[in-house]
Motif scaffolding. Structure first.
Motif, PDB file in Angstrom:
ATOM      1  N   TYR A   9      47.197  34.845  49.996  1.00 26.50           N
ATOM      2  CA  TYR A   9      45.678  35.585  49.776  1.00 26.50           C
ATOM      3  C   TYR A   9      46.091  37.100  49.352  1.00 26.50           C
ATOM      4  CZ  TYR A   9      41.304  37.405  50.917  1.00 26.50           C
ATOM      5  OH  TYR A   9      40.006  38.053  50.904  1.00 26.50           O
ATOM      6  N   ASN A  11      43.587  40.459  48.838  1.00 24.88           N
ATOM      7  CA  ASN A  11      42.443  41.011  49.043  1.00 24.88           C
ATOM      8  C   ASN A  11      41.862  42.023  47.813  1.00 24.88           C
ATOM      9  OD1 ASN A  11      40.108  42.252  50.064  1.00 24.88           O
ATOM     10  ND2 ASN A  11      41.058  43.735  51.637  1.00 24.88           N
ATOM     11  N   PRO A  12      40.837  41.229  47.065  1.00 22.80           N
ATOM     12  CA  PRO A  12      40.412  41.802  45.909  1.00 22.80           C
ATOM     13  C   PRO A  12      39.699  42.920  46.040  1.00 22.80           C
ATOM     14  CG  PRO A  12      38.944  40.003  46.633  1.00 22.80           C
ATOM     15  CD  PRO A  12      40.005  40.110  47.479  1.00 22.80           C
ATOM     16  N   LYS A  13      39.331  43.683  47.211  1.00 24.55           N
ATOM     17  CA  LYS A  13      38.525  44.772  47.266  1.00 24.55           C
ATOM     18  C   LYS A  13      39.504  45.726  47.140  1.00 24.55           C
ATOM     19  CE  LYS A  13      34.753  43.298  49.973  1.00 24.55           C
ATOM     20  NZ  LYS A  13      34.324  43.074  51.363  1.00 24.55           N
ATOM     21  N   GLY A  16      39.991  46.864  43.579  1.00 24.32           N
ATOM     22  CA  GLY A  16      38.562  46.725  42.896  1.00 24.32           C
ATOM     23  C   GLY A  16      38.513  48.183  41.975  1.00 24.32           C
ATOM     24  N   PRO A  63      36.032  34.489  31.656  1.00 20.32           N
ATOM     25  CA  PRO A  63      36.382  34.796  33.011  1.00 20.32           C
ATOM     26  C   PRO A  63      37.538  33.469  33.484  1.00 20.32           C
ATOM     27  CG  PRO A  63      34.493  33.930  33.071  1.00 20.32           C
ATOM     28  CD  PRO A  63      34.665  34.272  31.721  1.00 20.32           C
ATOM     29  N   GLY A  65      38.681  33.250  36.625  1.00 17.91           N
ATOM     30  CA  GLY A  65      38.496  33.078  37.865  1.00 17.91           C
ATOM     31  C   GLY A  65      39.139  34.039  39.050  1.00 17.91           C
ATOM     32  N   SER A  66      39.049  33.772  40.282  1.00 21.98           N
ATOM     33  CA  SER A  66      39.486  34.753  40.992  1.00 21.98           C
ATOM     34  C   SER A  66      40.973  34.378  41.148  1.00 21.98           C
ATOM     35  CB  SER A  66      38.834  34.828  42.555  1.00 21.98           C
ATOM     36  OG  SER A  66      38.955  33.673  42.890  1.00 21.98           O
ATOM     37  N   ILE A  67      41.613  35.535  41.703  1.00 17.88           N
ATOM     38  CA  ILE A  67      43.098  35.544  41.887  1.00 17.88           C
ATOM     39  C   ILE A  67      43.449  34.514  42.889  1.00 17.88           C
ATOM     40  CG2 ILE A  67      43.162  37.642  43.133  1.00 17.88           C
ATOM     41  CD1 ILE A  67      46.092  36.629  40.879  1.00 17.88           C
ATOM     42  N   ASN A  68      42.647  34.452  43.930  1.00 16.71           N
ATOM     43  CA  ASN A  68      42.928  33.817  45.116  1.00 16.71           C
ATOM     44  C   ASN A  68      42.512  32.167  44.863  1.00 16.71           C
ATOM     45  OD1 ASN A  68      43.362  35.723  46.868  1.00 16.71           O
ATOM     46  ND2 ASN A  68      41.126  36.016  46.796  1.00 16.71           N
ATOM     47  N   TYR A  69      41.479  31.746  43.918  1.00 14.51           N
ATOM     48  CA  TYR A  69      41.740  30.467  43.396  1.00 14.51           C
ATOM     49  C   TYR A  69      42.836  30.050  42.840  1.00 14.51           C
ATOM     50  CZ  TYR A  69      40.118  26.677  40.462  1.00 14.51           C
ATOM     51  OH  TYR A  69      40.023  25.562  39.762  1.00 14.51           O
TER      52      TYR A  69
END
Length: 79
Positions: A9, A11-13, A16, A63, A65-69
């Motif tokens: 996991y 943390n995307p914040k 940012g 896009p 997608g998110s890194i966590n995906y």
């Protein structure tokens, strides 16, 4: 509820603040508006600089997608 123990996991914040391309132009425009008490005609230079910066950004990026995906997909394939 929540994440499984041992999973990957990020943390995307935390990341940012890496890409804020027009922040300088936007701050100068907002400060001009604050100083002129909302007088838009006095801030036409800052407005055109902000518009040019925003128009220069690549809006057609696909896009990913998110890194966590993607981390979840990698961990599923590993099992």
């Amino acid at each position: 509820m929540g994440r499984k123990a041992g999973g990957l996991y990020i943390n995307p914040k935390r990341f940012g603040n890496l890409q804020k391309p027009c922040m300088k132009e936007m701050m100068s425009f907002l400060s001009c508006l604050a100083l002129s008490q909302g007088g838009d005609e006095r801030c036409s230079l800052q407005k055109t600089l902000l518009s040019a910066c925003m128009d220069g950004q690549n809006v057609n990026k696909k896009p990913w997608g998110s890194i966590n995906y993607h981390l979840q997909r990698l961990s599923r394939g590993r099992k």
